[in-house]
Design a protein around this motif. Structure first.
Motif, PDB file in Angstrom:
ATOM      1  N   ARG A  63       0.645  23.587  11.712  1.00  0.00           N
ATOM      2  CA  ARG A  63      -0.620  22.529  11.607  1.00  0.00           C
ATOM      3  C   ARG A  63      -1.826  22.707  12.239  1.00  0.00           C
ATOM      4  O   ARG A  63      -2.567  22.256  11.792  1.00  0.00           O
ATOM      5  N   ASP A  64      -1.471  23.164  13.644  1.00  0.00           N
ATOM      6  CA  ASP A  64      -2.853  23.611  14.387  1.00  0.00           C
ATOM      7  C   ASP A  64      -3.266  25.033  13.640  1.00  0.00           C
ATOM      8  O   ASP A  64      -2.433  26.136  13.822  1.00  0.00           O
ATOM      9  N   PRO A  65      -4.414  25.257  13.200  1.00  0.00           N
ATOM     10  CA  PRO A  65      -4.866  26.415  12.638  1.00  0.00           C
ATOM     11  C   PRO A  65      -4.929  27.650  13.447  1.00  0.00           C
ATOM     12  O   PRO A  65      -5.250  28.823  12.858  1.00  0.00           O
ATOM     13  N   GLY A  66      -4.800  27.502  14.771  1.00  0.00           N
ATOM     14  CA  GLY A  66      -4.929  28.494  15.714  1.00  0.00           C
ATOM     15  C   GLY A  66      -3.448  29.236  15.898  1.00  0.00           C
ATOM     16  O   GLY A  66      -3.430  30.224  16.914  1.00  0.00           O
ATOM     17  N   VAL A  67      -2.720  28.526  15.463  1.00  0.00           N
ATOM     18  CA  VAL A  67      -1.034  29.106  15.761  1.00  0.00           C
ATOM     19  C   VAL A  67      -0.619  29.916  14.439  1.00  0.00           C
ATOM     20  O   VAL A  67      -0.699  29.578  13.574  1.00  0.00           O
ATOM     21  N   ARG A  68       0.094  31.107  15.104  1.00  0.00           N
ATOM     22  CA  ARG A  68       0.826  31.970  14.137  1.00  0.00           C
ATOM     23  C   ARG A  68       2.353  31.760  14.628  1.00  0.00           C
ATOM     24  O   ARG A  68       2.727  31.555  16.040  1.00  0.00           O
ATOM     25  N   VAL A  69       3.071  31.901  13.589  1.00  0.00           N
ATOM     26  CA  VAL A  69       4.524  31.764  14.080  1.00  0.00           C
ATOM     27  C   VAL A  69       5.462  32.957  13.427  1.00  0.00           C
ATOM     28  O   VAL A  69       5.106  33.275  12.266  1.00  0.00           O
ATOM     29  N   VAL A  70       6.274  33.659  14.280  1.00  0.00           N
ATOM     30  CA  VAL A  70       7.056  34.573  13.961  1.00  0.00           C
ATOM     31  C   VAL A  70       8.538  34.174  14.000  1.00  0.00           C
ATOM     32  O   VAL A  70       9.123  33.749  15.266  1.00  0.00           O
ATOM     33  N   TYR A  71       9.345  33.903  12.941  1.00  0.00           N
ATOM     34  CA  TYR A  71      10.705  33.281  12.994  1.00  0.00           C
ATOM     35  C   TYR A  71      11.575  34.350  12.645  1.00  0.00           C
ATOM     36  O   TYR A  71      11.598  34.911  11.618  1.00  0.00           O
ATOM     37  N   VAL A  72      12.606  34.382  13.271  1.00  0.00           N
ATOM     38  CA  VAL A  72      13.765  35.737  13.308  1.00  0.00           C
ATOM     39  C   VAL A  72      15.159  34.833  12.889  1.00  0.00           C
ATOM     40  O   VAL A  72      15.412  33.881  13.672  1.00  0.00           O
ATOM     41  N   THR A  73      15.763  35.372  11.898  1.00  0.00           N
ATOM     42  CA  THR A  73      17.096  34.918  11.854  1.00  0.00           C
ATOM     43  C   THR A  73      18.111  36.122  11.365  1.00  0.00           C
ATOM     44  O   THR A  73      17.454  37.223  11.390  1.00  0.00           O
ATOM     45  N   SER A  74      19.578  35.792  11.429  1.00  0.00           N
ATOM     46  CA  SER A  74      20.382  36.759  11.322  1.00  0.00           C
ATOM     47  C   SER A  74      20.187  37.325   9.999  1.00  0.00           C
ATOM     48  O   SER A  74      20.339  38.516   9.589  1.00  0.00           O
ATOM     49  N   LYS A  75      20.010  36.274   8.795  1.00  0.00           N
ATOM     50  CA  LYS A  75      19.843  36.751   7.691  1.00  0.00           C
ATOM     51  C   LYS A  75      18.687  36.477   7.094  1.00  0.00           C
ATOM     52  O   LYS A  75      17.999  35.385   7.495  1.00  0.00           O
ATOM     53  N   LEU A  76      18.212  36.748   5.987  1.00  0.00           N
ATOM     54  CA  LEU A  76      16.838  36.577   5.418  1.00  0.00           C
ATOM     55  C   LEU A  76      16.846  35.063   4.809  1.00  0.00           C
ATOM     56  O   LEU A  76      17.858  34.681   4.238  1.00  0.00           O
ATOM     57  N   LEU A  77      16.027  34.155   5.366  1.00  0.00           N
ATOM     58  CA  LEU A  77      15.986  32.760   4.881  1.00  0.00           C
ATOM     59  C   LEU A  77      15.139  32.748   3.128  1.00  0.00           C
ATOM     60  O   LEU A  77      14.331  33.306   3.076  1.00  0.00           O
ATOM     61  N   PRO A  78      15.884  32.202   2.337  1.00  0.00           N
ATOM     62  CA  PRO A  78      15.554  31.922   1.219  1.00  0.00           C
ATOM     63  C   PRO A  78      13.931  31.341   1.270  1.00  0.00           C
ATOM     64  O   PRO A  78      13.652  30.530   1.918  1.00  0.00           O
ATOM     65  N   GLU A  79      13.154  31.540   0.426  1.00  0.00           N
ATOM     66  CA  GLU A  79      11.688  31.063   0.426  1.00  0.00           C
ATOM     67  C   GLU A  79      11.616  29.680   0.168  1.00  0.00           C
ATOM     68  O   GLU A  79      10.909  28.894   0.892  1.00  0.00           O
ATOM     69  N   LEU A  80      12.591  28.984  -0.716  1.00  0.00           N
ATOM     70  CA  LEU A  80      12.830  27.740  -0.976  1.00  0.00           C
ATOM     71  C   LEU A  80      13.292  27.018   0.147  1.00  0.00           C
ATOM     72  O   LEU A  80      12.699  25.914   0.306  1.00  0.00           O
ATOM     73  N   VAL A  81      13.907  27.545   1.118  1.00  0.00           N
ATOM     74  CA  VAL A  81      14.405  26.877   2.459  1.00  0.00           C
ATOM     75  C   VAL A  81      13.133  26.620   3.169  1.00  0.00           C
ATOM     76  O   VAL A  81      12.725  25.677   3.902  1.00  0.00           O
ATOM     77  N   VAL A  82      12.512  27.680   3.362  1.00  0.00           N
ATOM     78  CA  VAL A  82      11.035  27.666   4.103  1.00  0.00           C
ATOM     79  C   VAL A  82      10.232  26.801   3.640  1.00  0.00           C
ATOM     80  O   VAL A  82       9.535  25.913   4.412  1.00  0.00           O
ATOM     81  N   ASP A  83       9.843  26.699   2.316  1.00  0.00           N
ATOM     82  CA  ASP A  83       8.851  26.066   1.487  1.00  0.00           C
ATOM     83  C   ASP A  83       9.505  24.466   1.702  1.00  0.00           C
ATOM     84  O   ASP A  83       8.376  23.742   1.816  1.00  0.00           O
ATOM     85  N   ALA A  84      10.531  24.357   1.676  1.00  0.00           N
ATOM     86  CA  ALA A  84      10.965  22.793   1.866  1.00  0.00           C
ATOM     87  C   ALA A  84      10.472  22.118   3.065  1.00  0.00           C
ATOM     88  O   ALA A  84      10.123  21.002   3.115  1.00  0.00           O
TER      89      ALA A  84
END
Length: 505
Positions: A63-84
């Motif tokens: 929500r803060d426009p100055g923040v970037r996030v790198v999110y790491v998982t074991s298996k690739l997250l489906p785009e739908l899960v992230v977008d939700a």
């Protein structure tokens, strides 16, 4: 020369730990949601590696426009899960947030900690390191062990979390020591034993000091979510008429048949240690409340939330879900005890999330609170509260422990990680989205009620789902929960019938 873990942590800024409020900084956040725990206990969690999805609500930092996030998982997250998750975010276009989110995965779904997989992949770590801005980056984890410490040093990125060297304070024995130091009431109990024979001796001491006890709960020193706990009832053992040696022998036999959920738990006693506490009984009502807080860089302690825990399983000790907030008669007392424990932890050098679990017993108009353990990590109550705060832009009122929307309306919820039903198996996340949309189950900011979902990766394979059901009072939150369960199962049944060529009735 590479910096040590401690030297890296000295780079942490106080504002980086604040997950609420605009303008909290210009930084890069590396999320490593690894469930780094004992394999025997982790094996008890259905769909364990999908639990890496629970921290997706941390994406609300975008929500803060100055923040970037790198999110790491074991298996690739489906785009739908992230977008939700991103679509729940108020105040910023989803497309803008998505450009500042970078997803990585190890392409390894094996039942090992994510952090261990990352350390085996230097090329992947190199790509992650290239994205992180030096001096303006930090990482967070579900739990901090020597593996996460090694990852921090390998990446040369400070970790916002408690040094595993301080892990003793998150064990059952360390918890009891903290409670005694802080003057927080807690049940009678034993010291730490590292053999079944010593455990039998310690429980004998406990019974002899409190012969009116109806039983005790035996706890592995590093158990979590109640999976390392088992009750031992005293009356069937008829200890009163026995000599000391006979009592020890009878208790030693009883220990062998304890219904401990963790397999091979007897071997874990020698590795972790175990202790026993009085099993708290009596009163007209018994509940299991908890308080959560965080320790910011610099040592400031913030009490975040209180909850009523929903416990179940064979021994009634397994965490299944929670209701927010805790009951009014003891909510403020919980927060005061949580603050005292948090300040003691901060004095030891702890950082970030902690929680304290209690037993509450009602005697007439009085509620007796007894602290039973400290958790030095995120837990089952972390992500529901994170979701509430993120999608409503509200805040906790310190004087009452109520969570208020921007309009001043108190909000409540019931949450679970364990909505399991065979009828849900085979549903894809897109099917869930369709059911939610058709039934109007999603959270509606205009009405301040509805449900948000997590653990979508568990849905198809295990028929399991997590959700947080929000309402304007406890009764409405419970009603939203019931209607959400009913509509999900009805929708799943209808789709199963359609797939089998049966008409939808």
């Amino acid at each position: 020369m590479p910096l040590s873990f401690r030297e890296l942590q000295e780079q942490l800024q106080a504002s980086w730990g604040r997950e609420h409020g605009a303008g909290c900084g210009d930084f890069d956040l590396l999320m490593v949601p690894s469930l780094t725990m004992d394999p025997a206990q982790l094996a008890l969690v259905t769909g364990a590696h999908h639990y890496e999805e629970r921290q997706l609500f941390s994406l609300m930092r975008l929500r803060d426009p100055g923040v970037r996030v790198v999110y790491v998982t074991s298996k690739l997250l489906p785009e739908l899960v992230v977008d939700a998750v991103l679509e729940l975010m108020p105040g910023v276009p989803t497309s803008h947030a998505r450009r500042r989110l970078h997803l990585f995965d190890t392409d390894d779904g094996s039942a090992r900690p994510l952090t261990e997989k990352l350390l085996e992949r230097p090329a992947l770590l190199g790509r992650i390191r290239e994205l992180l801005r030096p001096g303006r980056s930090f990482m967070t984890c579900y739990v901090v062990t020597e593996l996460e410490k090694a990852l921090s040093e390998r990446l040369q990125v400070p970790l916002l979390g408690t040094d595993p060297a301080l892990g003793y304070w998150g064990t059952k024995a360390g918890s009891r020591e903290l409670f005694a130091r802080c003057g927080v009431p807690h049940p009678p109990g034993t010291g730490l034993a590292r053999s079944l024979e010593d455990l039998a001796e310690a429980i004998t001491d406990l019974w002899e000091a409190h012969p009116d006890l109806g039983g005790c709960v035996v706890k592995l020193n590093e158990g979590f979510s109640g999976e390392g706990n088992a009750r031992l009832a005293f009356p069937p053992l008829e200890l009163a008429g026995l000599s000391r040696a006979e009592r020890v022998g009878r208790l030693r036999q009883a220990i062998d048949s304890l219904p401990m959920p963790a397999s091979g738990w007897q071997e874990l006693v020698s590795r972790q240690g175990a202790l026993a506490e009085a099993w708290l009984e009596g009163g007209e009502e018994i509940r299991s409340p908890s308080v959560q807080g965080t320790i910011h860089p610099g040592g400031e302690v913030e009490v975040l939330s209180t909850h009523e825990q929903i416990l179940g399983g064979a021994g009634g000790q397994t965490y299944l879900g929670c209701c927010f907030p805790a009951a009014e008669p003891y909510r403020v007392a919980l927060m005061e005890h949580g603050l005292a424990v948090g300040q003691a932890l901060a004095a030891e050098g702890a950082l970030e999330r902690f929680g304290v679990d209690f037993i509450a017993r009602r005697f007439g108009d009085h509620w007796d609170l007894q602290a039973i353990e400290v958790n030095l990590r995120q837990g089952g109550t972390t992500h529901p509260f994170m979701a509430l705060r993120a999608i409503t832009a509200g805040c906790l009122e310190p004087a009452t422990g109520l969570f208020l929307s921007p309009t001043g309306q108190p909000l409540h919820y019931r949450a679970t990680d364990n909505l399991s039903d065979p009828r849900l198996r085979g549903l894809m996340p897109v099917d869930l989205v369709d059911i939610v949309a058709e039934a109007g189950l999603h959270y509606d900011p205009a009405r301040l009620q509805g449900s948000v979902f997590h653990l979508l990766g568990c849905l198809s394979e295990f028929g399991k789902l997590g959700m947080t059901c929000i309402g304007r009072d406890p009764e409405q939150a419970a009603a939203v929960y019931r209607s959400t369960v009913a509509e999900l199962l009805a929708g799943a049944g209808a789709r199963s019938g359609e797939a089998n060529g049966q008409p939808d009735r």
